[in-house]
Enzyme design. Structure first.
Site, short mmCIF file in Angstrom:
data_model
loop_
_atom_site.label_atom_id
_atom_site.label_comp_id
_atom_site.label_asym_id
_atom_site.label_seq_id
_atom_site.Cartn_x
_atom_site.Cartn_y
_atom_site.Cartn_z
N GLU A 151 0.84 -1.20 0.00
CA GLU A 151 0.00 0.00 0.00
C GLU A 151 0.87 1.24 0.00
O GLU A 151 0.77 2.10 -0.87
CB GLU A 151 -0.89 -0.03 1.25
CG GLU A 151 -1.66 1.25 1.53
CD GLU A 151 -2.23 1.22 2.93
OE1 GLU A 151 -3.46 1.13 3.05
OE2 GLU A 151 -1.44 1.30 3.91
N ASP A 209 -10.01 1.91 6.15
CA ASP A 209 -9.97 1.70 4.70
C ASP A 209 -11.00 2.56 3.99
O ASP A 209 -10.74 3.13 2.93
CB ASP A 209 -10.26 0.23 4.37
CG ASP A 209 -9.01 -0.61 4.22
OD1 ASP A 209 -7.96 -0.22 4.78
OD2 ASP A 209 -9.08 -1.67 3.56
#
Length: 395
Positions: A65, A264
């Site tokens: 990420e 998220d």
């Protein structure tokens, strides 16, 4: 008209009265702190003569990420040396050369390079591929792993075709419904992974045989986001069923819920804002960030709370309040430029303008986060700075 068509990228900060000098200095200062600040500020660390990594400062590891985010930030900033260093670290330590997940990247490694996991996280792969295509178009392809466009196509080929023709592993997209998966082969998705603005470009630059798939995936993701964002609050869950409802019944352990508007999920509003800026194809999802801003805007402290997607508060600590603020403010890209500049005379337009301007001002006055949890927040912060200033561009 979309930026893809016109090549013109809105500077929302200028629309609300900031000077170009102020905007340029703010971006430069934030990028310098993020990459080269002191040990309590920076995320990026050079490694050896030609590599570098971004550390998740809350978990003390390196994640695909963050690495793929770092590459996207670098290509947008024009920082080729840092881009190449991050990419070489990724290929050296995170790339999986064999086994079921060959062709993917291990989602977590130690800062010394040893793998913590042997499986991928699909948001890393889609950001890697997009950043590599942009690097190819901005700087040209080099040799070996620096043949950026070839590396991008290789990643996307693995994402779609694992498991075919006797090849081991599982794809990162459900080939039938065209939705990205939380992890390869799983039966659910993550709304914040849906990046239709990326898929539009993959449909131009990926392997020719896969371009129709990516075109369809962009359409599917826009329609999915319209369903996944609550009709009143605009909130999406962390994980979701393919029909757009929050994930239910698959929690890995008691008390670990992912059907909430939580870490998220903050990215969803930012992604919708960038999709609006780049392509302007509204499938009913563009109003979601404004609904979210309206729900939270009555009291900024409300943004410190965890919620059910319908707005019911949950007794749980928010880990990334600065990231939530930044990502929600980026959603202001869905509010028409005319509204932000006060050119709409109707009451509804004025309301849109006022809410969006307030969030962009809040974000403008928010400093980079310090402390152990700064990694995720400050990644979203830099993305929002670039997007709202017209500097998160298609190359």
């Amino acid at each position: 008209m979309s930026a893809f068509t016109t090549g013109i990228y809105r500077n929302v900060f200028k629309e609300i009265g900031k000077s170009q000098k102020e905007v340029t200095e703010k971006i430069q200062n934030a990028a310098n702190v993020f990459f080269y600040g002191n040990e309590e500020e920076r995320i990026y660390h050079p490694a050896g003569e030609d590599m570098g990594y971004l550390e998740d400062t809350g978990n003390h590891d390196v994640r695909t990420e963050g690495m793929s985010y770092g590459m996207m930030l670098c290509v947008q900033l024009g920082w080729k040396e840092e881009f190449d260093r991050i990419w070489k670290w990724s290929k050296t330590y995170m790339y999986l050369e064999d086994g079921e997940n060959e062709g993917y990247f291990a989602w977590s490694c130690r800062t010394t390079g040893e793998k913590n996991a042997w499986g991928p996280a699909p948001d890393g792969e889609e950001y890697y591929a997009m950043a590599l295509f942009f690097a190819s178009h901005r700087w040209g392809d080099g040799e070996g792993i620096f043949h950026y466009s070839r590396e991008a196509r290789n990643i996307l080929r693995a994402c779609l075709h694992k498991g075919e023709g006797g090849r081991a592993g599982q794809p990162m997209w459900n080939r039938e419904n065209k939705q990205i998966l939380f992890v390869p082969g799983c039966p659910f998705t993550d709304p914040s992974y849906h990046l239709p603005h990326f898929y539009e470009l993959f449909a131009l630059w990926a392997d020719e045989e896969d371009r129709e798939f990516w075109e369809q995936a962009a359409d599917v993701s826009r329609k999915y986001l319209a369903k996944a964002c609550h009709p009143v609050t605009g909130m999406s869950p962390e994980y979701g069923e393919f029909d757009g409802t929050p994930m239910g019944g698959r929690e890995p352990r008691e008390g670990d819920r992912h059907d909430l508007f939580y870490s998220d999920a903050y990215r969803t509003a930012a992604n919708i804002g960038l999709d609006c800026l780049w392509f302007g194809k509204d499938a009913g999802h563009y109003n979601a960030p404004l609904r979210l801003m309206r729900f939270l805007e009555t009291d900024l402290e409300a943004a410190r709370c965890v919620y059910e997607v319908d707005g019911t508060p949950v007794d749980r600590t928010v880990l990334h309040p600065a990231g939530l603020l930044a990502a929600t403010a980026q959603g202001a890209l869905t509010v028409a430029s005319a509204a932000l500049q006060g050119e709409k005379a109707d009451k509804a337009g004025d309301s849109d303008r006022d809410v969006a301007k307030r969030w962009v001002e809040w974000f403008w006055n928010q400093p980079l986060r310090k402390g152990a949890r700064r990694y995720y927040d400050n990644c979203l912060y830099l993305f929002a700075l670039l997007a709202l200033s017209g500097n998160y561009r298609i190359y």
